[in-house]
Design a protein around this motif. Structure first.
Motif, PDB file in Angstrom:
ATOM      1  N   GLY A  93      -1.023   1.138  -2.804  1.00 13.50           N
ATOM      2  CA  GLY A  93      -0.433  -0.073  -2.230  1.00 13.50           C
ATOM      3  C   GLY A  93       0.613   0.263  -1.179  1.00 13.50           C
ATOM      4  N   HIS A  94       1.007  -0.735  -0.396  1.00 10.15           N
ATOM      5  CA  HIS A  94       1.935  -0.484   0.708  1.00 10.15           C
ATOM      6  C   HIS A  94       3.109  -1.444   0.645  1.00 10.15           C
ATOM      7  N   ASP A  95       4.286  -0.888   0.556  1.00 13.76           N
ATOM      8  CA  ASP A  95       5.517  -1.678   0.600  1.00 13.76           C
ATOM      9  C   ASP A  95       6.125  -1.506   1.995  1.00 13.76           C
ATOM     10  N   GLY A 103       5.777   2.395   9.102  1.00 10.96           N
ATOM     11  CA  GLY A 103       6.300   3.194   8.002  1.00 10.96           C
ATOM     12  C   GLY A 103       6.399   2.368   6.723  1.00 10.96           C
ATOM     13  N   HIS A 104       6.232   3.039   5.614  1.00 16.15           N
ATOM     14  CA  HIS A 104       6.230   2.322   4.323  1.00 16.15           C
ATOM     15  C   HIS A 104       6.506   3.263   3.159  1.00 16.15           C
ATOM     16  N   TYR A 105       6.907   2.675   2.056  1.00 16.24           N
ATOM     17  CA  TYR A 105       6.810   3.321   0.743  1.00 16.24           C
ATOM     18  C   TYR A 105       5.482   2.879   0.145  1.00 16.24           C
ATOM     19  N   HIS A 106       4.936   3.645  -0.761  1.00 14.72           N
ATOM     20  CA  HIS A 106       3.818   3.126  -1.527  1.00 14.72           C
ATOM     21  C   HIS A 106       4.371   2.158  -2.573  1.00 14.72           C
ATOM     22  N   ALA A 107       3.647   1.049  -2.731  1.00 16.90           N
ATOM     23  CA  ALA A 107       4.102   0.041  -3.696  1.00 16.90           C
ATOM     24  C   ALA A 107       4.227   0.690  -5.072  1.00 16.90           C
ATOM     25  N   ALA A 129       9.037   7.588   1.409  1.00 18.22           N
ATOM     26  CA  ALA A 129       8.573   6.713   2.486  1.00 18.22           C
ATOM     27  C   ALA A 129       8.144   7.596   3.652  1.00 18.22           C
ATOM     28  N   HIS A 130       7.179   7.119   4.437  1.00 21.11           N
ATOM     29  CA  HIS A 130       6.663   7.950   5.522  1.00 21.11           C
ATOM     30  C   HIS A 130       6.378   7.107   6.759  1.00 21.11           C
ATOM     31  N   ARG A 131       6.773   7.682   7.885  1.00 18.74           N
ATOM     32  CA  ARG A 131       6.544   7.080   9.203  1.00 18.74           C
ATOM     33  C   ARG A 131       6.133   8.225  10.122  1.00 18.74           C
ATOM     34  N   GLY A 173       1.210   9.834  -4.089  1.00 19.41           N
ATOM     35  CA  GLY A 173       1.422  10.629  -2.880  1.00 19.41           C
ATOM     36  C   GLY A 173       0.281  10.464  -1.897  1.00 19.41           C
ATOM     37  N   GLU A 174       0.252  11.314  -0.887  1.00 17.36           N
ATOM     38  CA  GLU A 174      -0.725  11.179   0.192  1.00 17.36           C
ATOM     39  C   GLU A 174      -0.798  12.494   0.959  1.00 17.36           C
ATOM     40  N   VAL A 175      -1.936  12.728   1.633  1.00 15.84           N
ATOM     41  CA  VAL A 175      -2.084  13.909   2.496  1.00 15.84           C
ATOM     42  C   VAL A 175      -2.413  13.456   3.912  1.00 15.84           C
ATOM     43  N   TYR A 176      -1.722  14.039   4.882  1.00 15.83           N
ATOM     44  CA  TYR A 176      -1.985  13.787   6.302  1.00 15.83           C
ATOM     45  C   TYR A 176      -2.530  15.074   6.910  1.00 15.83           C
ATOM     46  N   PHE A 177      -3.499  14.937   7.805  1.00 16.26           N
ATOM     47  CA  PHE A 177      -4.064  16.103   8.483  1.00 16.26           C
ATOM     48  C   PHE A 177      -4.091  15.837   9.990  1.00 16.26           C
TER      49      PHE A 177
HETATM   50 ZN    ZN Z   1       1.075   5.847   2.953  1.00 18.18          ZN
END
Ligand code: ZN
Ligand code: S6P
Length: 191
Positions: free
Chosen positions: A160-162, A90-94, A138-140, A99-103
């Motif tokens: 980026g990934h934090d 899991g992370h926040y984007h730096a 943040a997403h996990r 944003g982001e899309v998951y499928f």
């Molecule tokens: Zn992400």
């Protein structure tokens, strides 16, 4: 910005395998034992049963330039550690504003989200679920099923990934196995 050639990758929905993967990342229990709520149980598994693969990522790598759209698959193996379902780090984007899309491709999962201001959200995902991760969340992801949970992700190259913030504070919510089902509960150790 580079002018790239159009390209195509075949995706196996069941395994998440890409026909043309630039990278494969494997995350094992030993890479993230401290992230599970029951650290003693994580240590016991490592000592008694050995290491185990938790998830695998295969992706198409692109230059970190505005407008490039990297994409990858994630396959989380079924199982739990002391009742806490297998999950990603899991992370926040730096860059929080990305944003982001998951499928969802196969299996059953939960997408856990949270903001730094304290909001939380959970989204159930199955094959065909398109989930939106808005900026600042943040997403996990968690496998709550008996089979592999596989999904496809698409984001902007400069996001980026934090990981450090989650490694330090954990997630506000835990996804636990309760009577064979998934229960989302407050993480008593958050922060
Ligand atoms: Zn992400
Ligand atoms: C990337 C996206 C996913 C994750 C992947 C593994 O922005 O959110 O592709 O990288 O699911 O999770 P993690 O938390 O280890 O990067």
């Amino acid at each position: 910005m580079d002018l790239l050639q159009p390209s195509k990758t075949e995706v196996d929905f069941t395994t998440g395998r890409l026909s043309r993967a630039d990278y494969t990342i494997q995350r094992k229990l030993s890479d993230m034992a401290a992230m599970y709520a029951d650290r003693d149980e994580a240590a016991r598994i490592l000592a008694d049963e050995g290491d185990r693969l938790i998830y695998e990522v295969q992706g198409v790598e692109l230059p970190e330039q505005e407008g490039q759209i990297p994409h990858c698959t994630t396959r989380i193996l079924p199982g739990d550690v002391g009742g806490e379902f297998h999950m990603t780090k899991g992370h926040y984007h730096a860059r929080r504003e990305q944003g982001e899309v998951y499928f969802g491709l196969s299996g059953r999962g939960l997408l856990l989200l949270q903001t730094e201001a304290g909001a939380t959200s959970e989204i159930e995902m199955v094959a065909g679920s398109a989930a939106y991760v808005p900026p600042f969340w943040a997403h996990r992801t968690v496998n709550i099923g008996a089979e592999d949970f596989v999904f496809f992700s698409v984001w902007e190259a400069r996001a980026g990934h934090d990981y450090g913030t989650i490694e330090r504070d954990g997630f506000r919510k835990l996804a636990l196995r309760r009577d064979g089902e998934a229960a989302v509960v407050d993480n008593p150790r958050y922060g």
